[in-house]
Write an enzyme that holds these catalytic residues in place. Structure first.
Site: not given
Ligand code: 6LW
Length: 499
Positions: A17, A174
């Site tokens: 991230d 996300e």
């Molecule tokens: C993070 C989300 C994700 O908050 O996994 O790969 C979660 N993306 O964006 C935890 O890393």
């Protein structure tokens, strides 16, 4: 660094991230840290390739409390790191009790960072910060939704509103990041979930709240359904270099072994070049060997492979499980040694007394000189409380313990002379023959004799310390622990076994 030049991942090991910003010629980058303390490692680079950890944003209990009931891979999720109004801003989510979204600030990214400003009006994960021309701060978060906030007070204005969230049916929109580039506001998001279907998509609009027009080439990055050695590519952030070129940092994994492939280092930070066509970004390959960069490489300070614990404070790369009270971890009790004082828990417990560093190489070796005269402890490679391999010394015995899910076994034991002993583990490719059922690596645990020879007590299949087996969002961490009494460690050494 490969022998032909800069190589990916630019920050190997469990550094997922990534969020990046640039101030002048200096780049800074932050990653998630989950149940580990201190939280949110911070890195500095002058060339996007060589990164040095300069600290951790959440390094004291008033910023980060992770109770023993915080599950592994909970705690601190994805951050966003930005520079605005002569300050560094970091917004991040503690998904565990009493956490939520919070903002900390600093004038020096190496710290100290402020105590948190909580954002009760911002729900969800993966918060982003962006300021418009009027100085209004927009917080955009997974889902994807957005609300105006005051990052100084944590106040939110109005209720969050939904923004563009990828193509119809895109799973897990996300990791949003909002940028003003040229005439447009760009909204970059991750789609597909952080597994093999992960990808990056983008849209643009004329205001920070849209409406947004999706890029016709979405997803602008994905490795799903490919045999690329880097998989799960997604959760990206964009940065412009001083020469005007654009670059993307992103997370990816390097599965090893046969099928389905097991990744053991967690999600790592990779770099990819970006060009612009018709005001849309085009992402270059996430190549293991990076292209020659259009500027001189500036290697930063490299962490010594051996830590003799001569300093009063531990290096920023040392992490513990959920907390690190001085009552249980100190270099002051026996100068030049790290003293770990057990609290009646071992590696199977969420509040294990453990101090480790991320495994950053697919093949590597770790060793430590331990004095078990007053207790039981040793060297371990862990993914979580239910997945770890350890070699521990207790009085005049050394034993190897393997934990894989609900199975816990003392795999080997042997007497050793009283006194300090060098414990070691090596992580290497599995021995041939290799076929579809071969795991990603093997972990050999043993004792280093006074003449330097390494006596292996046990060699274990590394697949049981992989994310595909254990689940979760972290990667392997190798370190020292105390399971009983007081255990002193004179030094710890970690080295890669091949470039
Ligand atoms: C993070 C989300 C994700 O908050 O996994 O790969 C979660 N993306 O964006 C935890 O890393």
């Amino acid at each position: 660094m490969s022998d032909t030049g800069p190589a990916n991942p630019v920050i190997p090991g469990f550094h997922p991230d990534p969020s990046i910003c640039r101030v002048g010629d200096d780049y800074y980058l932050a990653c998630s840290s989950f149940e580990y303390f201190p939280g949110v490692p911070l890195f500095h680079s002058r060339d996007l390739v060589h990164w040095t950890q300069i600290g951790n944003a959440l390094d004291r209990p008033s910023q980060l409390s992770l109770a023993a009931d915080v599950p592994s891979s909970a705690g601190i999720y994805a951050p966003t790191l930005r520079h605005h109004d002569e300050r560094f801003w970091l917004i991040v989510t503690n998904v565990s009790e009493g956490g939520g979204n919070l903002v900390v600030t600093a004038t020096d990214p190496a710290g100290p960072w402020s105590d948190p400003v909580r954002l009760p009006g911002v729900s969800g994960i993966d918060p982003d910060l962006a300021w418009d021309e009027d100085g209004i701060c927009w917080c955009t978060f997974a889902g994807v939704a957005q609300v105006r906030i005051d990052p100084h007070t944590g106040e939110t204005y109005g209720t969050p509103r939904k923004l563009w969230s990828g193509a119809p049916g895109d799973k897990a929109p996300e990791a949003p990041h909002l940028y003003r580039i040229g005439d447009y506001w760009y909204l970059l998001i991750a789609v597909g979930g952080t597994e093999r279907g992960h990808g990056v998509a983008i849209a643009r609009g004329l205001t920070p709240s849209g409406p947004f027009e999706p890029c016709p080439a979405n997803p602008i990055l994905t490795h799903r359904s490919t045999d690329h050695p880097v998989q799960n590519t997604g959760h990206a952030d964009l940065v412009q270099a001083p020469d005007g070129s654009w670059w993307m940092v992103l997370l990816g994994v390097r599965p090893g072994g046969g099928t389905p492939g097991w990744h053991v280092l967690g999600r790592e930070t990779f770099l990819a070049p970006v060009t612009w066509v018709d005001d849309w970004p085009v992402v270059g390959e996430v190549a293991p060997d990076l292209p020659r960069l259009p500027w001189p490489l500036v290697p930063g300070p490299v962490e010594e492979p051996r830590d003799d614990f001569e300093l009063s404070e531990l290096r920023p790369s040392w992490i513990s499980v959920r907390d690190r009270p001085a009552a249980h971890c100190t270099t002051k009790e026996r100068p030049g040694w790290l003293t770990l004082r057990a609290r009646g828990t071992d590696l199977d417990e969420p509040d294990a007394i453990f101090v480790g560093r991320r495994q950053q190489h697919l093949s590597c070796r770790a060793r430590t000189l331990v004095d078990p005269a007053e207790g039981t402890g040793g060297l371990a490679v862990r993914l979580d409380e239910r997945h770890h391999y350890a070699i521990e010394a207790s009085g005049s015995e050394v034993r190897v313990i393997a934990r894989a899910g609900s199975l816990r076994t003392v795999v080997a034991a042997q007497p050793v002379p009283d006194g300090p002993v060098v414990l070691g583990l090596t992580i290497t490719d599995p021995p041939p023959p290799h076929d579809s059922r071969t795991g990603p690596d093997v972990v050999s645990l043993g004792v280093e004799q006074p003449d330097g020879t390494f006596t292996v007590l046990a060699t274990l299949d590394g697949r049981y310390l992989s994310t595909e087996v254990a689940g979760g969002f972290t990667g392997r961490v190798i370190g020292m622990y105390a399971a009983a009494g007081t255990v002193h460690f004179d030094w710890f050494a970690y080295e890669p076994l091949r470039p």
